[in-house]
Design a protein around this motif. Structure first.
Motif, mmCIF file in Angstrom:
data_model
loop_
_atom_site.group_PDB
_atom_site.id
_atom_site.type_symbol
_atom_site.label_atom_id
_atom_site.label_comp_id
_atom_site.label_asym_id
_atom_site.label_seq_id
_atom_site.Cartn_x
_atom_site.Cartn_y
_atom_site.Cartn_z
ATOM 1 N N TYR A 47 0.830 -1.198 0.000
ATOM 2 C CA TYR A 47 0.000 0.000 0.000
ATOM 3 C C TYR A 47 0.867 1.252 0.000
ATOM 4 N N LYS A 95 0.943 5.448 0.521
ATOM 5 C CA LYS A 95 0.274 6.581 1.141
ATOM 6 C C LYS A 95 1.156 7.808 0.938
ATOM 7 N N ARG A 110 -4.973 5.737 1.104
ATOM 8 C CA ARG A 110 -3.888 4.873 0.647
ATOM 9 C C ARG A 110 -4.425 4.041 -0.511
#
Length: 163
Positions: A147, A149, A156
């Motif tokens: 993920y 971000k 995210r």
């Protein structure tokens, strides 16, 4: 995706090579020709002095072999983070190179560490126009999902490393 097999094989060979087994084969008198041994003046050492020299050299070999194995392992892990799971849950901290205009499915993000990641999901982040923003890429707890971000935003997105 480039093949990681050669790097993994080198790292495995270094990791599984026993420093003790390498050291036992490293008596200096067996590593040099008789001419080299004599030219270095080692033929004048007593058997005890020669044994002490070999012990010191083998100790150095053990230390250097361990350092090399650790460095090779770290290099393989760092170069291949996102392609394969090595059990590390350390996040990747980097910057997106150039302008960032938000998330969108299928977009690619080039990082300042040379990695390229592609968005896999439909997460949206509209509005930001940032130059070289800081990002954090973290692996999921289970599986091999990653993920991304962007610093300063709560959204995210799921990404896959492509380079």
């Amino acid at each position: 995706m480039r093949s990681i097999l050669p790097s993994l094989l080198i790292a495995a060979a270094l990791l599984f090579a026993s420093p003790q087994s390498l050291a036992q084969q490293q008596a200096i008198e067996r590593q040099m020709t008789p001419e080299q041994f004599q030219a270095a003046g080692l033929d004048r050492l007593s058997p005890q002095q020669l044994a002490n020299l070999n012990a010191w050299l083998n100790g150095k070999l053990d230390v250097e072999t361990t350092k090399a194995a650790q460095a090779a392992k770290k290099k393989v892990e760092e170069e291949n983070r996102g392609f394969a799971t090595f059990g590390s849950d350390e996040p990747i901290q980097a910057r997106i190179v150039g302008e960032f205009r938000g998330f969108g499915e299928g977009r690619s993000y080039t990082l300042d560490n040379g990695q390229i990641w592609r968005q896999r999901d439909q997460a949206k982040l509209h509005g930001p126009r940032l130059t070289d923003p800081q990002v954090t890429i973290t692996p999921s707890i289970i599986g091999s999902i990653w993920y991304m971000k962007v610093q300063g935003f709560n959204t995210r997105t799921e990404v896959t490393r492509i380079k």
